[in-house]
Write a protein that holds these residues in place. Structure first.
Motif, PDB file in Angstrom:
ATOM      1  N   TYR A 136     -16.575  14.007  14.781  1.00 26.25           N
ATOM      2  CA  TYR A 136     -15.446  13.942  15.706  1.00 26.25           C
ATOM      3  C   TYR A 136     -14.137  13.994  14.912  1.00 26.25           C
ATOM      4  O   TYR A 136     -14.067  13.524  13.771  1.00 26.25           O
ATOM      5  CB  TYR A 136     -15.470  12.633  16.507  1.00 26.25           C
ATOM      6  N   LYS A 137     -13.104  14.548  15.556  1.00 25.93           N
ATOM      7  CA  LYS A 137     -11.746  14.470  15.023  1.00 25.93           C
ATOM      8  C   LYS A 137     -10.964  13.435  15.809  1.00 25.93           C
ATOM      9  O   LYS A 137     -11.036  13.386  17.040  1.00 25.93           O
ATOM     10  CB  LYS A 137     -11.038  15.826  15.134  1.00 25.93           C
ATOM     11  N   LEU A 138     -10.214  12.617  15.059  1.00 21.25           N
ATOM     12  CA  LEU A 138      -9.374  11.589  15.678  1.00 21.25           C
ATOM     13  C   LEU A 138      -7.922  11.907  15.323  1.00 21.25           C
ATOM     14  O   LEU A 138      -7.543  11.882  14.144  1.00 21.25           O
ATOM     15  CB  LEU A 138      -9.731  10.194  15.149  1.00 21.25           C
ATOM     16  N   ARG A 139      -7.114  12.234  16.329  1.00 19.74           N
ATOM     17  CA  ARG A 139      -5.695  12.536  16.084  1.00 19.74           C
ATOM     18  C   ARG A 139      -4.836  11.393  16.618  1.00 19.74           C
ATOM     19  O   ARG A 139      -4.880  11.063  17.801  1.00 19.74           O
ATOM     20  CB  ARG A 139      -5.291  13.848  16.762  1.00 19.74           C
ATOM     21  N   LEU A 140      -4.062  10.805  15.726  1.00 17.62           N
ATOM     22  CA  LEU A 140      -3.213   9.676  16.100  1.00 17.62           C
ATOM     23  C   LEU A 140      -2.040  10.156  16.946  1.00 17.62           C
ATOM     24  O   LEU A 140      -1.351  11.120  16.581  1.00 17.62           O
ATOM     25  CB  LEU A 140      -2.698   8.985  14.826  1.00 17.62           C
ATOM     26  N   LYS A 141      -1.787   9.474  18.058  1.00 15.52           N
ATOM     27  CA  LYS A 141      -0.673   9.846  18.933  1.00 15.52           C
ATOM     28  C   LYS A 141       0.632   9.180  18.500  1.00 15.52           C
ATOM     29  O   LYS A 141       1.699   9.769  18.612  1.00 15.52           O
ATOM     30  CB  LYS A 141      -0.984   9.438  20.382  1.00 15.52           C
ATOM     31  N   ASN A 142       0.526   7.942  18.020  1.00 18.10           N
ATOM     32  CA  ASN A 142       1.723   7.170  17.694  1.00 18.10           C
ATOM     33  C   ASN A 142       1.683   6.760  16.222  1.00 18.10           C
ATOM     34  O   ASN A 142       0.931   5.868  15.853  1.00 18.10           O
ATOM     35  CB  ASN A 142       1.790   5.922  18.594  1.00 18.10           C
ATOM     36  N   PRO A 143       2.501   7.377  15.375  1.00 17.15           N
ATOM     37  CA  PRO A 143       2.451   7.047  13.938  1.00 17.15           C
ATOM     38  C   PRO A 143       2.909   5.624  13.623  1.00 17.15           C
ATOM     39  O   PRO A 143       2.685   5.142  12.513  1.00 17.15           O
ATOM     40  CB  PRO A 143       3.381   8.075  13.300  1.00 17.15           C
ATOM     41  N   ASP A 144       3.540   4.956  14.590  1.00 12.55           N
ATOM     42  CA  ASP A 144       3.997   3.575  14.369  1.00 12.55           C
ATOM     43  C   ASP A 144       3.016   2.560  14.939  1.00 12.55           C
ATOM     44  O   ASP A 144       3.393   1.452  15.328  1.00 12.55           O
ATOM     45  CB  ASP A 144       5.389   3.375  14.988  1.00 12.55           C
ATOM     46  N   ILE A 145       1.742   2.903  14.946  1.00 11.47           N
ATOM     47  CA  ILE A 145       0.704   2.037  15.511  1.00 11.47           C
ATOM     48  C   ILE A 145       0.645   0.675  14.828  1.00 11.47           C
ATOM     49  O   ILE A 145       0.266  -0.329  15.436  1.00 11.47           O
ATOM     50  CB  ILE A 145      -0.669   2.746  15.447  1.00 11.47           C
ATOM     51  N   LEU A 146       1.054   0.594  13.546  1.00 10.52           N
ATOM     52  CA  LEU A 146       0.966  -0.676  12.815  1.00 10.52           C
ATOM     53  C   LEU A 146       2.246  -1.507  12.886  1.00 10.52           C
ATOM     54  O   LEU A 146       2.300  -2.585  12.300  1.00 10.52           O
ATOM     55  CB  LEU A 146       0.619  -0.416  11.344  1.00 10.52           C
ATOM     56  N   ALA A 147       3.259  -1.014  13.592  1.00 15.40           N
ATOM     57  CA  ALA A 147       4.548  -1.725  13.611  1.00 15.40           C
ATOM     58  C   ALA A 147       4.398  -3.152  14.126  1.00 15.40           C
ATOM     59  O   ALA A 147       4.973  -4.093  13.565  1.00 15.40           O
ATOM     60  CB  ALA A 147       5.554  -0.955  14.456  1.00 15.40           C
ATOM     61  N   GLY A 148       3.603  -3.335  15.174  1.00 16.60           N
ATOM     62  CA  GLY A 148       3.413  -4.673  15.721  1.00 16.60           C
ATOM     63  C   GLY A 148       2.434  -5.519  14.929  1.00 16.60           C
ATOM     64  O   GLY A 148       2.515  -6.749  14.920  1.00 16.60           O
ATOM     65  N   LEU A 149       1.499  -4.857  14.217  1.00 16.87           N
ATOM     66  CA  LEU A 149       0.477  -5.584  13.459  1.00 16.87           C
ATOM     67  C   LEU A 149       0.962  -5.995  12.077  1.00 16.87           C
ATOM     68  O   LEU A 149       0.537  -7.021  11.545  1.00 16.87           O
ATOM     69  CB  LEU A 149      -0.783  -4.709  13.310  1.00 16.87           C
ATOM     70  N   GLU A 150       1.818  -5.177  11.474  1.00 19.14           N
ATOM     71  CA  GLU A 150       2.308  -5.440  10.114  1.00 19.14           C
ATOM     72  C   GLU A 150       3.829  -5.265  10.058  1.00 19.14           C
ATOM     73  O   GLU A 150       4.344  -4.414   9.324  1.00 19.14           O
ATOM     74  CB  GLU A 150       1.628  -4.484   9.118  1.00 19.14           C
ATOM     75  N   PRO A 165     -18.949  17.907   5.463  1.00 16.19           N
ATOM     76  CA  PRO A 165     -18.100  18.658   4.526  1.00 16.19           C
ATOM     77  C   PRO A 165     -17.105  19.585   5.229  1.00 16.19           C
ATOM     78  O   PRO A 165     -15.955  19.710   4.807  1.00 16.19           O
ATOM     79  CB  PRO A 165     -19.103  19.460   3.689  1.00 16.19           C
ATOM     80  N   GLN A 166     -17.555  20.223   6.314  1.00 20.93           N
ATOM     81  CA  GLN A 166     -16.649  21.097   7.073  1.00 20.93           C
ATOM     82  C   GLN A 166     -15.529  20.276   7.724  1.00 20.93           C
ATOM     83  O   GLN A 166     -14.367  20.698   7.754  1.00 20.93           O
ATOM     84  CB  GLN A 166     -17.427  21.865   8.146  1.00 20.93           C
ATOM     85  N   LEU A 167     -15.890  19.101   8.217  1.00 25.30           N
ATOM     86  CA  LEU A 167     -14.898  18.224   8.840  1.00 25.30           C
ATOM     87  C   LEU A 167     -13.860  17.767   7.813  1.00 25.30           C
ATOM     88  O   LEU A 167     -12.653  17.773   8.086  1.00 25.30           O
ATOM     89  CB  LEU A 167     -15.593  17.018   9.463  1.00 25.30           C
ATOM     90  N   ALA A 168     -14.328  17.399   6.632  1.00 20.14           N
ATOM     91  CA  ALA A 168     -13.407  16.954   5.571  1.00 20.14           C
ATOM     92  C   ALA A 168     -12.431  18.057   5.210  1.00 20.14           C
ATOM     93  O   ALA A 168     -11.223  17.820   5.042  1.00 20.14           O
ATOM     94  CB  ALA A 168     -14.207  16.517   4.343  1.00 20.14           C
ATOM     95  N   GLU A 169     -12.949  19.287   5.095  1.00 19.67           N
ATOM     96  CA  GLU A 169     -12.083  20.419   4.749  1.00 19.67           C
ATOM     97  C   GLU A 169     -11.092  20.709   5.874  1.00 19.67           C
ATOM     98  O   GLU A 169      -9.926  21.027   5.634  1.00 19.67           O
ATOM     99  CB  GLU A 169     -12.950  21.651   4.470  1.00 19.67           C
TER     100      GLU A 169
END
Length: 431
Positions: free
Chosen positions: A318-332, A293-297
């Motif tokens: 754990y917290k996961l912070r994405l470095k590249n917002p265009d990670i799906l550009a090659g997949l989709e 619950p603390q993680l969600a908040e």
């Protein structure tokens, strides 16, 4: 654009023996047999008797179950338990509730909206629908010839003009009842001048379906069946050409959208260190001492594209912070940037499809569960059915509009609008 109109709704009679709090019910699909029985124990005329004639919900029952629901409906109408309004109305509807210690008032209104094929005009979906999922609701609609539950729709009115007009001269509510801590209040506006002005204002807007995609497709299928029986299009004013909606302004202060967190099973060989190494090129992973619950908040107020992970084996977050917002550009590459930058799309298309399923489930289908309540995560993710939970930030409301412009749908359960609409305030007759 969208065409709306008032209607002569059916509702519980205003009688001292009919206390609304004991008569209304949650959406049928969140109930089980025990939940149905508990509602019926509150009052013999609880709407659940008609709305959920067969359990479990979504499963198709025998014809007799739906015929019995109609017999009950007609009996309640004959006995004056339910009454039909003599004049068409638009029904302002407010839900007042508390969330995280704050009080909210979500203000909308109930009307009927002219049916059109999903995504082909001005009724904009955001989820895929499945033909098999409507059969139960369709059998109930055929038997009762009413629409029991509204579709939840949103429209964009940045100045709040529609709400101001409808709520400007309201007195005491016609109906007032509390369900699961949420107060539901309903008024009736029969002034034709106000109707015409609301119709005009909504007529310049799209309506985005927030919840109830299958209720909408049920109404479409029912309309098609009547057209086949009629030998062509129904008369323009036939009520089956319309579908009951609760419409809420996207800019309403009481509109709350929550994330639906993912519970993931089938990961027999999951190892957090191996997982961190695989996603390291794209994510920065930080171990925390938080509870789910603390993680969600925490991630809800964090930067966009921040995810949470709960490892049920070690009971660690754990917290996961994405470095590249265009990670799906090659997949989709065929998808819009708006779709590719949805957190829920990144979770499904990259974390599940590219990392977890091939590496930790030997390519087998993952076991997936969903919850909007982070308090439930630790008890459900215990290493047996589910090994990990992936926590999300809420999907931003503007994403509904952006994807609507591209004609794209979100992954399943991308949104959770809280609270759910109550069933039993108003019934829409289709005859």
């Amino acid at each position: 654009m969208a065409t709306i109109r008032p209607f002569c709704g059916i509702h519980y009679a205003l009688r001292p023996d009919l206390e609304l709090s004991r008569l209304i019910a949650p959406p049928y699909d969140v109930l089980d047999e025990a939940g149905k029985a508990a509602l019926q124990a509150r009052h013999p005329n609880n709407i659940v008797t008609i709305d959920l004639p067969h359990v479990p919900p979504k499963s198709v029952g025998p014809d007799e179950a739906y015929a019995k629901a109609n017999t009950t409906l007609q009996a309640w109408l004959s006995a004056g338990v339910l009454v039909r309004d003599p004049r068409p109305a638009i029904y302002p509807y407010t839900q007042s509730y508390q969330y995280n210690g704050k009080t909210f008032h979500r203000r909308g209104f109930i009307c009927t909206v002219k049916l059109e094929p999903l995504g082909a005009g001005h009724i904009v979906p955001h989820e895929k629908t499945y033909p098999g999922a409507i059969e139960d609701r369709l059998k109930l609609m055929r038997a009762t010839r009413v629409q029991l539950s509204p579709v939840f729709g949103l429209f964009n009115d940045d100045r709040g003009e529609v709400t101001k007009l409808l709520y400007s001269q309201l007195g005491r509510p016609m109906l007032d009842g509390t369900l699961d801590g949420v107060r539901n209040q309903l008024w009736s506006v029969t002034d034709a001048q106000i109707h015409n002005e609301v119709i005009r204002m909504i007529g310049t807007k799209n309506i985005y379906i927030a919840d109830g995609h299958h209720r909408y497709t049920t109404a479409l299928q029912y309309q098609r069946e009547l057209e086949q029986q009629h030998g062509g299009p129904l008369p323009p004013n036939h009520p089956a050409n319309y579908c009951m909606f609760v419409l809420v302004n996207m800019n309403d202060d009481g509109l709350l959208i929550l994330p639906t967190h993912r519970l993931i099973g089938g990961l027999d060989t999951f190892d957090i260190d191996a997982f961190k190494a695989l996603i390291a090129p794209h994510f920065e992973v930080t171990q925390t001492t938080m509870t789910p619950p603390q993680l969600a908040e925490s991630i809800a107020s964090d930067a966009p594209h921040t995810f949470g992970l709960y490892d049920g084996r070690t009971r660690t977050c754990y917290k996961l912070r994405l470095k590249n917002p265009d990670i799906l550009a090659g997949l989709e590459p065929q998808r819009s940037q708006a779709w590719r930058r949805l957190d829920v799309a990144i979770l499904h298309r990259y974390l599940l499809d590219e990392v977890l399923q091939p590496t930790f489930a030997a390519g087998r289908e993952l076991v997936k569960g969903y919850t909007a309540d982070a308090d439930q995560i630790a008890s459900q993710v215990d290493g047996r059915t589910y090994q990990i939970a992936l926590l999300l930030r809420p999907t931003p409301l503007h994403a509904l509009e952006e994807l609507g412009r591209h004609g794209e749908l979100m992954p399943q359960k991308s949104t959770y609008f809280y609270p759910k609409l109550a069933t039993g305030l108003i019934i829409n007759p289709l005859t």
